[in-house]
Design an enzyme around this catalytic site. Sequence first.
Site, PDB file in Angstrom:
ATOM      1  N   SER A   1      17.309  52.596  73.175  1.00 33.33           N
ATOM      2  CA  SER A   1      18.405  51.793  73.163  1.00 33.33           C
ATOM      3  C   SER A   1      18.727  51.098  71.728  1.00 33.33           C
ATOM      4  O   SER A   1      17.365  51.178  71.055  1.00 33.33           O
ATOM      5  CB  SER A   1      18.144  50.593  73.915  1.00 33.33           C
TER       6      SER A   1
ATOM      7  N   ASP B   1      28.301  52.127  75.181  1.00 31.76           N
ATOM      8  CA  ASP B   1      27.622  53.216  74.315  1.00 31.76           C
ATOM      9  C   ASP B   1      28.148  54.703  74.283  1.00 31.76           C
ATOM     10  O   ASP B   1      28.545  55.285  73.378  1.00 31.76           O
ATOM     11  CB  ASP B   1      25.959  53.448  74.871  1.00 31.76           C
TER      12      ASP B   1
END
Length: 553
Positions: free
Chosen positions: A468, A120
Site C-alpha cells: 500500500s 487505487d
Amino acid sequence: MKSDIVKKGLEKAPHRSLFKALGLTEEEISRPLIGVVNSKNDIVPGHINLDKIAEAVKTGINMAGGTPIEFHTIGVCDGIAMNHIGMKYSLGSRELIADSVEIMATAHAFDALVFITNCDKIIPGMLMAAARLNLPSIFISGGPMLAGTANGRKLSLTQVFEGVGAAAAGRMSAEELAYLEEHACPSCGSCAGMFTANSMNCLTEALGMGLPGNGTVPAVFSERIRLAKKAGMKIMELLEKDIRPLDIMTSDAFVNAIHLDMAIGCSTNSVLHLLAIASECGVKIDLNLFNEISSVTPNLCRLSPAGPHHMEDLYRAGGVQALYNEINKKGLVKPGCITVTGKTVGENIASQPVLDHEVIRSVDDPYSTSGGLAMLFGNVASEGAVVKRSAVAEEMMQHEGPARVFNSEEEAVQAILANLINSGDVIVIRYEGPRGGPGMREMLTPTSAIAGMGLDKEVALITDGRFSGATRGASIGHVSPEAAAGGIIALVEEGDMIRIDIPALRLELLVDDTILAERRTRWQEPDANIKTGYMKRYAQMVQSASTGAIFKK
C-alpha cells in the site's frame, strides 16, 4: 459526431425510440452524447460522494450544450480488502474496469467521456480505457479525505494499521487503538496520505488528464463541486477542439509525470500503473527510466507515511501545479505538453508558485537530491524491484541480514505478531506476485505490524507482491521475476544472507550460483491458489510486475 451512428438516419428510428424511452427529448438526442463514467458505490469511502460529483459534472455538460449519460464501473476498497482473499482481486479489477468502460463507450457510441474516479485501481483502469478508446476525455476525482487528529497530531489510516502491531507488541493499549480507529478517517474521500489513490489522482493531473486541483482539493470542500462543473463544461471544449487522450498522454507527458512522482514521493504502486497506462498509450517506458529521472529529481515532499504532512497540506501549499512550478526551476518540466485545460503545462503553472515551503520544499533545500522511489536490481530481482526510498529510515538504506522465508502473507503476519522476527532479519514473502497470488496483493498488514512494533529501523521485507502507499520502512516490492514464474526469490532458503543497498540500487541474494542451480532442479511451481472464476483467467493472462502487470498482448 460519433454518436450519429446510433441516432441519425431512417434506419436509426428504433435507436431514437430507445433514447426517448430514457426520457430524452429530440433536442437532447441531437446534442453530443457525453458518457459520464462513475465509479460511485457505497463501500469505498472515496466513492460515497461521487453521486454529488456526477450531478455537478452533468450540470456542467448541460450548461455547455451536451447531453450527459451516466454509467458505472466497479471499485474495490483496498483497505477493506486488505489481509484476506479479497485483496487478491484488487489489482485484477483494474483490467476489468478498463474493459467495461471500453464495452460501454463503444456499444453506445458516446462522443466524449468524463471519468469520475477515486481510489487505487479505478484511476489507472479508467486512464487505460481513455487511452484505448481515444475519445475526448477528462478526469475528475472525488478528492482526498481530511486528516484525522489525535492528541493534537494529525493522523490517517496508516496509524491504525501500525496500531495493530503496536497493540500486539504491548506498546499500545486496546483503548488507544480504539481511539485511533474512531478518529483516523473523519470524512469521505481517498485516504489522507500520499497513498496510491492520491498518488494516482495527482499523477492524472500531472499527465494533463485532470484540471488543476484534481489531485488535491479535499473531498468535502465546495471547491470540489465547482471543479466538477468545470470538468463537465471543459469536455465540450475538448470535443469541439478534438483534443484526445493520446494527444495529451505523450512520451513527454509521462516524463513530466515521473518527475512529479519522484518530487512528491508517490506510492510504489504508481510505477506499476504508469507502466500499464503507458502501454495502452503506445509509449515505451521502463524501470530504468524511473531511475534515470529519479537521479536528477529532488524529493520535495514528505507526506504521510513518509512524513507529517497530509493531502490538505499539499492542497494549501499549491498542489501539483505548484510542485511543477518548483521543479521547473531546475528545467525538469517539458512545458509544451497539452492538457485538458486546452493550455500547455507551461501555461498552467506559470502563475502557480509554492505557497508553503514547509510542505513543498525549495529545489535548493530538498529532502534529498534524488527522487522518492528507487528501482533495485540484482540476482534476486533481475527484472527489477521497487522501494519508496523517501519512507525508508536512514539506518536501513543499506542492510544485510538473514532471510526469513514465508510462502504467503498470512504465514508472515502470524510470525510477526507472534514476535518471531528478530532485529536484522530480512523477511521474504513470495508466491504473492501477479501470477502466483494471483493478483499481487498489497501487504500493508505485515509492514504496518513491523512499524508498529518499532522494528522498521531494524527489519527489511522483500516480496514479489506489492505494498500500500501507506507502507513505510525498508519494504521492497514488485520483485521480478516472481516466485511462481521461477524467479530467484523462489529459491531463497531460511537463513540465506540478503544484501540491500538502496543508494546503489542493488538487491542481492548472497548465495553461490552453483547452489542456486542445484536448488532449481528441486523447485516445482505450486498449484494455483484460485482454481475458478476471473482470477484463474487473470493468472493465465497476466505478465510480470516489471511490465505493469498488464495482460499478454
